[in-house]
Design a protein around this motif. Structure first.
Motif, PDB file in Angstrom:
ATOM      1  N   ALA A 152       6.721   1.000 -12.718  1.00 11.39           N
ATOM      2  CA  ALA A 152       7.816   1.886 -13.133  1.00 11.39           C
ATOM      3  C   ALA A 152       8.655   2.344 -11.946  1.00 11.39           C
ATOM      4  O   ALA A 152       9.815   2.741 -12.108  1.00 11.39           O
ATOM      5  CB  ALA A 152       7.257   3.094 -13.881  1.00 11.39           C
ATOM      6  N   VAL A 153       8.068   2.294 -10.749  1.00 14.17           N
ATOM      7  CA  VAL A 153       8.813   2.663  -9.538  1.00 14.17           C
ATOM      8  C   VAL A 153       8.893   1.480  -8.574  1.00 14.17           C
ATOM      9  O   VAL A 153       9.048   1.643  -7.366  1.00 14.17           O
ATOM     10  CB  VAL A 153       8.176   3.893  -8.840  1.00 14.17           C
ATOM     11  N   ASP A 154       8.753   0.270  -9.146  1.00 12.71           N
ATOM     12  CA  ASP A 154       8.882  -0.978  -8.371  1.00 12.71           C
ATOM     13  C   ASP A 154       7.869  -1.085  -7.235  1.00 12.71           C
ATOM     14  O   ASP A 154       8.197  -1.514  -6.117  1.00 12.71           O
ATOM     15  CB  ASP A 154      10.304  -1.124  -7.811  1.00 12.71           C
ATOM     16  N   VAL A 155       6.649  -0.685  -7.521  1.00 14.70           N
ATOM     17  CA  VAL A 155       5.560  -0.777  -6.548  1.00 14.70           C
ATOM     18  C   VAL A 155       4.428  -1.594  -7.153  1.00 14.70           C
ATOM     19  O   VAL A 155       4.193  -1.549  -8.360  1.00 14.70           O
ATOM     20  CB  VAL A 155       5.058   0.634  -6.147  1.00 14.70           C
ATOM     21  N   GLU A 156       3.720  -2.343  -6.310  1.00 16.57           N
ATOM     22  CA  GLU A 156       2.545  -3.096  -6.728  1.00 16.57           C
ATOM     23  C   GLU A 156       1.319  -2.528  -6.027  1.00 16.57           C
ATOM     24  O   GLU A 156       1.435  -1.948  -4.936  1.00 16.57           O
ATOM     25  CB  GLU A 156       2.700  -4.573  -6.379  1.00 16.57           C
ATOM     26  N   PRO A 157       0.120  -2.696  -6.612  1.00 14.46           N
ATOM     27  CA  PRO A 157      -1.085  -2.199  -5.945  1.00 14.46           C
ATOM     28  C   PRO A 157      -1.219  -2.706  -4.510  1.00 14.46           C
ATOM     29  O   PRO A 157      -1.617  -1.960  -3.607  1.00 14.46           O
ATOM     30  CB  PRO A 157      -2.218  -2.716  -6.839  1.00 14.46           C
ATOM     31  N   GLY A 158      -0.865  -3.975  -4.298  1.00 10.58           N
ATOM     32  CA  GLY A 158      -0.997  -4.553  -2.962  1.00 10.58           C
ATOM     33  C   GLY A 158      -0.035  -3.993  -1.936  1.00 10.58           C
ATOM     34  O   GLY A 158      -0.156  -4.307  -0.748  1.00 10.58           O
ATOM     35  N   ASP A 159       0.928  -3.169  -2.377  1.00 15.93           N
ATOM     36  CA  ASP A 159       1.825  -2.512  -1.419  1.00 15.93           C
ATOM     37  C   ASP A 159       1.112  -1.404  -0.650  1.00 15.93           C
ATOM     38  O   ASP A 159       1.607  -0.955   0.394  1.00 15.93           O
ATOM     39  CB  ASP A 159       3.033  -1.918  -2.141  1.00 15.93           C
ATOM     40  N   PHE A 160      -0.029  -0.945  -1.163  1.00 18.21           N
ATOM     41  CA  PHE A 160      -0.818   0.075  -0.477  1.00 18.21           C
ATOM     42  C   PHE A 160      -1.751  -0.606   0.527  1.00 18.21           C
ATOM     43  O   PHE A 160      -2.418  -1.590   0.187  1.00 18.21           O
ATOM     44  CB  PHE A 160      -1.656   0.874  -1.472  1.00 18.21           C
ATOM     45  N   PRO A 161      -1.818  -0.104   1.763  1.00 23.53           N
ATOM     46  CA  PRO A 161      -2.731  -0.705   2.732  1.00 23.53           C
ATOM     47  C   PRO A 161      -4.183  -0.573   2.295  1.00 23.53           C
ATOM     48  O   PRO A 161      -4.552   0.360   1.586  1.00 23.53           O
ATOM     49  CB  PRO A 161      -2.461   0.078   4.027  1.00 23.53           C
ATOM     50  N   ILE A 162      -4.982  -1.541   2.716  1.00 25.68           N
ATOM     51  CA  ILE A 162      -6.410  -1.728   2.422  1.00 25.68           C
ATOM     52  C   ILE A 162      -6.709  -1.745   0.928  1.00 25.68           C
ATOM     53  O   ILE A 162      -7.808  -1.394   0.506  1.00 25.68           O
ATOM     54  CB  ILE A 162      -7.334  -0.742   3.181  1.00 25.68           C
ATOM     55  N   TYR A 163      -5.732  -2.181   0.127  1.00 30.61           N
ATOM     56  CA  TYR A 163      -5.999  -2.480  -1.278  1.00 30.61           C
ATOM     57  C   TYR A 163      -6.206  -3.974  -1.413  1.00 30.61           C
ATOM     58  O   TYR A 163      -5.448  -4.782  -0.885  1.00 30.61           O
ATOM     59  CB  TYR A 163      -4.847  -2.045  -2.186  1.00 30.61           C
ATOM     60  N   ARG A 164      -7.239  -4.345  -2.149  1.00 32.99           N
ATOM     61  CA  ARG A 164      -7.514  -5.758  -2.399  1.00 32.99           C
ATOM     62  C   ARG A 164      -8.032  -5.883  -3.817  1.00 32.99           C
ATOM     63  O   ARG A 164      -8.969  -5.200  -4.203  1.00 32.99           O
ATOM     64  CB  ARG A 164      -8.568  -6.277  -1.401  1.00 32.99           C
TER      65      ARG A 164
END
Length: 331
Positions: free
Chosen positions: A259-271
């Motif tokens: 909804a805000v054009d973000v993906e989980p992988g945009d966060f550091p140390i997310y896999r």
């Protein structure tokens, strides 16, 4: 006679802590680098510096002759050719230790084991590519260069860390989360907070490098990682304790983040898929990791004393607040 360690690199992050580790263990240390970064050991007794480019064979060979090291730790071998060249030049040292990566593994197993989990394949073109996409492949091929060198009698070994955190971390990936926890009372955590990416404290990487140099077996690779591998929610809690603060986590699914054009992988140390390294082999050499409470206290203190925020490594605060507003509206 005092043993001598040559650290290729040695002034930024892992290399800087490696120099300290060998100094504390009684070694004389020489760093070999181009001098592109400030030398924190310029006035340090027991540390010398040789200037040169590790991709220039003549420079590296000159360093080998001038220093005549007992141990070589290679912090900046990013291409297979670097490892082939170094293991040729340093073929007579007591130990050559190559810093590989957990990204060298090519199979998604839990956990990843040195002698069982397949490595990434690496084509000739990928071996000279400089993109992030080929990083793990190039590290895997560097491991194979270590194995080949050991097969011809070189005392070469590899250490495979996952994402590294701690003082002087110029990547700022972990600083992103420290900054969020230390600055705000509500933060967004992607998914349900249970994603797992094994991390390792930088001083434990340094101690692993020395342990492998002194106790390791040529031709072997050794995983290194924290004793306990927290999921992301737990990292936030651990950081809150280290920062002596409270923070509320707001979980957001991939759809909600969209909804805000973000993906989980945009966060550091997310896999998305768990990344966990088995460290049994390294522990069998007597290595131990630092408790999180101690490691994070030092890491947070360094973060606060630095100008690092990590804010460029993930979604900005405005986007985060917009998302939390959207989620509150839905509720």
């Amino acid at each position: 006679m005092t043993a001598h360690a040559l650290v290729v690199g040695g002034t930024r992050f892992i290399g800087r802590h490696t120099v300290e580790e060998f100094l504390e263990a009684g070694y004389d240390v020489t760093v070999f680098n181009r001098g592109n970064h400030e030398n924190p050991f310029a006035d340090r007794q027991g540390v010398d510096r040789v200037e040169g480019d590790r991709t220039n064979d003549a420079d590296l060979r000159r360093a080998a002759l001038d220093v005549d090291p007992d141990v070589v730790v290679d912090c900046v071998a990013y291409y297979p050719r670097d490892v082939h060249t170094a293991t040729d030049i340093f073929e007579d040292v007591d130990a050559y230790v190559y810093i590989s990566s957990g990204a060298a593994y090519g199979a998604e197993t839990i956990p990843k084991r040195e002698d069982e989990t397949a490595l990434e394949e690496c084509s000739a073109d990928e071996a000279i590519d400089d993109s992030y996409e080929t990083y793990g492949k190039r590290k895997a091929e560097g491991d194979r260069a270590v194995f080949e060198a050991a097969g011809r009698g070189v005392n070469a070994m590899a250490v495979r860390p996952p994402v590294v955190y701690g003082p002087h971390d110029y990547t700022e990936r972990f600083d992103y989360w420290i900054d969020r926890v230390d600055t705000h009372d509500r933060i967004v955590v992607p998914g349900d907070g249970t994603n797992l990416w094994h991390l390792v404290y930088v001083k434990d990487v340094a101690s692993a490098l020395r342990t492998v140099a002194e106790e390791g077996t040529p031709g072997e690779a050794y995983n290194v990682g924290d004793d306990h591998a927290p999921v992301l929610d737990e990292w936030v809690d651990l950081l809150a304790d280290a920062c002596d603060t409270d923070v509320e986590t707001v979980h957001a699914s991939a759809r909600e983040l969209g909804a805000v054009d973000v993906e989980p992988g945009d966060f550091p140390i997310y896999r998305h898929y768990p990344h966990l390294l088995d460290t049994t082999k390294l522990r069998s050499l007597g290595w131990e990791s630092t408790p999180h409470e101690e490691a994070l206290a030092v890491t947070v203190a360094d973060h606060r004393d630095s100008d690092r925020t990590g804010r460029e490594e993930g979604p900005d605060r405005e986007t985060e607040e917009r998302l939390m507003s959207v989620l509150e509206t839905v509720e």
